[in-house]
Design a protein around this motif. Structure first.
Motif, PDB file in Angstrom:
ATOM      1  N   PHE A 242      36.332  31.002  24.304  1.00 26.28           N
ATOM      2  CA  PHE A 242      35.824  29.948  24.288  1.00 26.28           C
ATOM      3  C   PHE A 242      35.511  28.924  23.530  1.00 26.28           C
ATOM      4  O   PHE A 242      36.594  27.891  23.140  1.00 26.28           O
ATOM      5  CB  PHE A 242      35.783  29.079  26.032  1.00 26.28           C
ATOM      6  N   GLY A 243      34.994  29.281  22.861  1.00 21.65           N
ATOM      7  CA  GLY A 243      35.089  28.727  21.201  1.00 21.65           C
ATOM      8  C   GLY A 243      35.319  29.088  19.796  1.00 21.65           C
ATOM      9  O   GLY A 243      35.735  28.270  18.399  1.00 21.65           O
ATOM     10  N   ILE A 244      36.614  29.828  20.846  1.00 24.73           N
ATOM     11  CA  ILE A 244      37.279  30.273  19.654  1.00 24.73           C
ATOM     12  C   ILE A 244      38.396  29.494  20.041  1.00 24.73           C
ATOM     13  O   ILE A 244      39.033  29.967  21.215  1.00 24.73           O
ATOM     14  CB  ILE A 244      37.597  31.482  19.819  1.00 24.73           C
ATOM     15  N   PRO A 245      39.622  28.451  18.759  1.00 24.53           N
ATOM     16  CA  PRO A 245      40.551  27.643  19.110  1.00 24.53           C
ATOM     17  C   PRO A 245      41.995  28.907  19.824  1.00 24.53           C
ATOM     18  O   PRO A 245      42.117  29.723  19.499  1.00 24.53           O
ATOM     19  CB  PRO A 245      40.982  27.309  17.549  1.00 24.53           C
ATOM     20  N   ALA A 246      42.368  28.378  20.798  1.00 25.49           N
ATOM     21  CA  ALA A 246      43.937  29.253  21.534  1.00 25.49           C
ATOM     22  C   ALA A 246      43.037  29.999  22.622  1.00 25.49           C
ATOM     23  O   ALA A 246      44.180  29.869  23.349  1.00 25.49           O
ATOM     24  CB  ALA A 246      44.863  29.765  20.351  1.00 25.49           C
ATOM     25  N   THR A 247      42.341  29.960  22.942  1.00 31.60           N
ATOM     26  CA  THR A 247      41.413  30.859  23.674  1.00 31.60           C
ATOM     27  C   THR A 247      41.754  29.960  25.497  1.00 31.60           C
ATOM     28  O   THR A 247      41.805  28.955  25.252  1.00 31.60           O
ATOM     29  CB  THR A 247      39.947  31.426  23.946  1.00 31.60           C
ATOM     30  N   ARG A 248      42.444  31.001  26.527  1.00 34.95           N
ATOM     31  CA  ARG A 248      43.231  30.187  27.222  1.00 34.95           C
ATOM     32  C   ARG A 248      42.059  30.933  28.246  1.00 34.95           C
ATOM     33  O   ARG A 248      42.258  30.437  29.491  1.00 34.95           O
ATOM     34  CB  ARG A 248      44.313  29.781  27.614  1.00 34.95           C
ATOM     35  N   GLY A 249      41.872  31.647  28.414  1.00 29.88           N
ATOM     36  CA  GLY A 249      41.156  32.772  29.581  1.00 29.88           C
ATOM     37  C   GLY A 249      40.465  34.178  28.749  1.00 29.88           C
ATOM     38  O   GLY A 249      40.806  34.992  28.572  1.00 29.88           O
ATOM     39  N   VAL A 250      39.314  34.010  30.099  1.00 34.78           N
ATOM     40  CA  VAL A 250      38.472  35.469  29.912  1.00 34.78           C
ATOM     41  C   VAL A 250      38.303  35.906  31.221  1.00 34.78           C
ATOM     42  O   VAL A 250      38.121  35.656  32.420  1.00 34.78           O
ATOM     43  CB  VAL A 250      37.237  35.047  29.000  1.00 34.78           C
ATOM     44  N   GLU A 251      38.501  37.890  31.621  1.00 30.40           N
ATOM     45  CA  GLU A 251      38.158  38.739  32.181  1.00 30.40           C
ATOM     46  C   GLU A 251      37.030  39.614  32.136  1.00 30.40           C
ATOM     47  O   GLU A 251      37.257  39.794  30.633  1.00 30.40           O
ATOM     48  CB  GLU A 251      39.103  38.438  32.750  1.00 30.40           C
ATOM     49  N   PHE A 252      36.420  40.215  32.730  1.00 32.46           N
ATOM     50  CA  PHE A 252      36.019  41.828  32.569  1.00 32.46           C
ATOM     51  C   PHE A 252      36.368  42.294  33.873  1.00 32.46           C
ATOM     52  O   PHE A 252      36.336  42.051  35.053  1.00 32.46           O
ATOM     53  CB  PHE A 252      34.155  41.581  33.245  1.00 32.46           C
ATOM     54  N   GLY A 253      36.360  43.505  33.423  1.00 29.21           N
ATOM     55  CA  GLY A 253      36.950  44.441  33.980  1.00 29.21           C
ATOM     56  C   GLY A 253      37.972  43.670  34.624  1.00 29.21           C
ATOM     57  O   GLY A 253      38.924  44.051  34.318  1.00 29.21           O
ATOM     58  N   THR A 254      38.325  44.382  36.000  1.00 25.30           N
ATOM     59  CA  THR A 254      39.693  44.193  37.069  1.00 25.30           C
ATOM     60  C   THR A 254      40.349  42.679  36.588  1.00 25.30           C
ATOM     61  O   THR A 254      40.882  42.769  36.589  1.00 25.30           O
ATOM     62  CB  THR A 254      39.409  45.121  38.516  1.00 25.30           C
ATOM     63  N   GLY A 255      38.638  41.634  36.355  1.00 22.41           N
ATOM     64  CA  GLY A 255      39.448  40.975  36.780  1.00 22.41           C
ATOM     65  C   GLY A 255      39.929  40.049  37.938  1.00 22.41           C
ATOM     66  O   GLY A 255      39.457  40.395  38.654  1.00 22.41           O
ATOM     67  N   PHE A 256      40.699  38.985  37.354  1.00 24.61           N
ATOM     68  CA  PHE A 256      41.440  38.155  38.563  1.00 24.61           C
ATOM     69  C   PHE A 256      41.968  39.100  39.556  1.00 24.61           C
ATOM     70  O   PHE A 256      42.203  38.625  40.631  1.00 24.61           O
ATOM     71  CB  PHE A 256      42.334  37.241  38.065  1.00 24.61           C
ATOM     72  N   ALA A 257      42.391  39.791  38.800  1.00 32.53           N
ATOM     73  CA  ALA A 257      43.822  41.301  40.039  1.00 32.53           C
ATOM     74  C   ALA A 257      42.331  41.623  41.163  1.00 32.53           C
ATOM     75  O   ALA A 257      43.142  42.097  41.680  1.00 32.53           O
ATOM     76  CB  ALA A 257      43.560  42.268  39.149  1.00 32.53           C
ATOM     77  N   GLY A 258      41.073  41.917  40.603  1.00 35.90           N
ATOM     78  CA  GLY A 258      40.183  42.104  41.881  1.00 35.90           C
ATOM     79  C   GLY A 258      40.260  41.008  42.872  1.00 35.90           C
ATOM     80  O   GLY A 258      39.518  41.943  43.606  1.00 35.90           O
ATOM     81  N   ALA A 259      40.389  39.957  43.159  1.00 33.07           N
ATOM     82  CA  ALA A 259      40.939  39.367  43.495  1.00 33.07           C
ATOM     83  C   ALA A 259      41.700  39.748  45.215  1.00 33.07           C
ATOM     84  O   ALA A 259      41.734  39.023  46.000  1.00 33.07           O
ATOM     85  CB  ALA A 259      40.592  37.509  43.653  1.00 33.07           C
ATOM     86  N   ASN A 260      42.616  40.535  45.008  1.00 34.30           N
ATOM     87  CA  ASN A 260      43.829  40.974  45.693  1.00 34.30           C
ATOM     88  C   ASN A 260      43.388  42.101  46.389  1.00 34.30           C
ATOM     89  O   ASN A 260      43.632  42.960  46.980  1.00 34.30           O
ATOM     90  CB  ASN A 260      45.065  41.225  44.902  1.00 34.30           C
ATOM     91  N   LEU A 261      42.135  43.105  45.716  1.00 35.16           N
ATOM     92  CA  LEU A 261      41.265  44.164  46.273  1.00 35.16           C
ATOM     93  C   LEU A 261      40.353  43.803  47.753  1.00 35.16           C
ATOM     94  O   LEU A 261      39.769  43.366  47.580  1.00 35.16           O
ATOM     95  CB  LEU A 261      40.647  45.003  44.906  1.00 35.16           C
ATOM     96  N   ARG A 262      40.037  45.054  48.205  1.00 41.16           N
ATOM     97  CA  ARG A 262      39.453  45.243  49.700  1.00 41.16           C
ATOM     98  C   ARG A 262      37.968  45.713  48.886  1.00 41.16           C
ATOM     99  O   ARG A 262      37.594  46.241  47.632  1.00 41.16           O
ATOM    100  CB  ARG A 262      39.633  46.303  50.652  1.00 41.16           C
ATOM    101  N   GLY A 263      37.115  45.254  49.346  1.00 40.89           N
ATOM    102  CA  GLY A 263      35.029  46.038  48.994  1.00 40.89           C
ATOM    103  C   GLY A 263      35.405  47.194  48.477  1.00 40.89           C
ATOM    104  O   GLY A 263      34.650  47.792  47.614  1.00 40.89           O
ATOM    105  N   SER A 264      36.150  48.706  49.099  1.00 41.63           N
ATOM    106  CA  SER A 264      36.183  49.288  49.309  1.00 41.63           C
ATOM    107  C   SER A 264      37.147  50.193  48.336  1.00 41.63           C
ATOM    108  O   SER A 264      37.325  50.980  47.620  1.00 41.63           O
ATOM    109  CB  SER A 264      37.013  49.851  50.637  1.00 41.63           C
ATOM    110  N   GLN A 265      37.977  48.978  48.040  1.00 38.66           N
ATOM    111  CA  GLN A 265      38.687  49.559  46.517  1.00 38.66           C
ATOM    112  C   GLN A 265      38.086  48.701  45.095  1.00 38.66           C
ATOM    113  O   GLN A 265      37.802  49.465  44.664  1.00 38.66           O
ATOM    114  CB  GLN A 265      39.991  48.710  46.339  1.00 38.66           C
ATOM    115  N   HIS A 266      37.204  47.809  45.176  1.00 37.11           N
ATOM    116  CA  HIS A 266      36.823  46.868  44.089  1.00 37.11           C
ATOM    117  C   HIS A 266      35.086  47.698  43.853  1.00 37.11           C
ATOM    118  O   HIS A 266      34.881  47.946  43.116  1.00 37.11           O
ATOM    119  CB  HIS A 266      37.033  46.020  44.452  1.00 37.11           C
TER     120      HIS A 266
END
Length: 370
Positions: A242-266
């Motif tokens: 976020f110290g790089i100008p123009a950065t608007r988001g950072v995610e790791f691995g499955t990231g935000f998409a992981g919020a739509n999975l079940r624990g057994s899937q993630h």
């Protein structure tokens, strides 16, 4: 200081977009390390402006000078100072923005914070120009990491919604990834890359811009690098990104998409490979759990916004006259900064990982003796 980063491998950047020079001071390097001059200049060449139609026409050679810290090609134990002289500035293009802030730039909050004394030329110290010193410092960090078998790869994950070939998080194709550093447009699938280029040119013709995402893959990290909670591997990386100008988001691995999975899937089940090394069948966690590296490839994506400087008329406010006013931004700007930000993100990644390893007492394996 907000211009400094790191605890053990510590750097401070200085300068502004249209100042006489920009540079970086690096502290924490022991004496006797070989200075990777070629690696630094090669990385700067990947980042520098004025090369292609998808880049700004500002033409900076970005040849750096060593100001201190090197004797006979090796570090001497003093802080290392590297500098680039700015050459191709057109400061007159920014005169109107002293009181007429550009939308989605730092002009207005900087005007308030610094009471009108900020450097408006080229965005001053808020400019993406300030990423060149980061690339210099990151090249040194990367060189040291590579001596311990740690490799950093990255590619353009997407531009204008057009995606590159997906990477297998658990078993990346490192051969294909290793070829990316030699590409002027670093994508795995060149056909998708061509479609991205065309989207950039369409935006440029419309006096507009597009954004995208950069994906980083790190191989060879030992298990357990990082600290719990606020110095976690993700926290250090995200803070820097976020110290790089123009950065608007950072995610790791499955990231935000992981919020739509079940624990057994993630969840990533463990297993022993043929060398009796603990690994996971999948890598939704992106190589980091509990703030600590797991030995699996580190996977990170950084979202980059469309370039804020566009040629279309836009609404603004004249801060001197206190009236609404339309503006048209003059000057030279990237219709898409994603290709040029790739080496910057690699550099930031290297800086953070080297600092974390040094915090853990794991100085990269390298001899300081001839």
């Amino acid at each position: 200081m907000s211009f400094s980063l790191g605890q053990k491998f510590r750097l401070t950047v200085y300068g502004q977009s249209h100042a006489k020079a920009i540079g970086v001071v690096i502290d924490g390097l022991p004496a006797g390390l070989d200075f990777p001059y070629t690696a630094i200049q090669t990385a700067l060449e990947r980042r520098r402006p004025g090369k292609k139609v998808w880049s700004t026409s500002r033409n900076e050679a970005d040849l750096f000078e060593v100001k201190a810290g090197i004797v006979d090609g090796k570090t001497c134990g003093a802080p290392l100072c590297l500098e680039i002289r700015n050459q191709d500035m057109q400061s007159k293009d920014y005169a109107q923005h002293e009181y007429l802030p550009r939308p989605s730039h730092a002009d207005y909050p900087a005007f308030v914070k610094y009471e009108g004394h900020h450097d408006i030329r080229g965005g001053g110290h808020f400019s993406g120009r300030m990423t060149a010193p980061i690339v210099m410092a990151g090249s040194i960090a990367r060189y040291l990491l590579e001596t311990s078998g740690i490799q950093i790869y990255s590619h353009i994950h997407s531009i204008a919604g057009i995606k590159d070939r997906l990477v297998d998080f658990a078993q990346p194709d490192f051969k294909a990834l290793s070829e990316l550093v030699n590409k002027e447009f670093p994508v795995i699938d060149d056909l998708q890359g061509q479609a991205m280029k065309e989207a950039i040119l369409v935006a440029k013709e419309d006096k507009d811009s597009v954004g995208g995402q950069v994906e980083v893959i790190v191989d060879g990290l030992p298990v357990g690098i990082g600290q719990p909670l606020y110095d976690s591997c993700e926290a250090k990386l995200a803070h820097a990104m976020f110290g790089i100008p123009a950065t608007r988001g950072v995610e790791f691995g499955t990231g935000f998409a992981g919020a739509n999975l079940r624990g057994s899937q993630h969840n990533d089940p463990y297993y022993l490979d043929s060398n009796l090394t603990v690994k996971t069948l999948t890598n939704h966690h992106g190589g980091i759990i509990g703030g600590l590296t797991t030995g699996m490839p580190l996977i990170m994506r950084v979202a980059i916004k469309p370039t804020s400087s566009i040629g279309q008329p836009q609404a603004s406010v004249n801060l001197d006259q206190q009236v609404n006013q339309e503006l048209t931004i003059e000057g030279r700007h990237d219709p898409c900064i994603v290709p040029r930000v790739v080496p910057v993100i690699e550099a930031m990644t290297a800086i953070c990982l080297l600092d974390l390893m040094m915090m853990d007492g794991q100085w990269p394996t390298i001899s300081t003796k001839n």
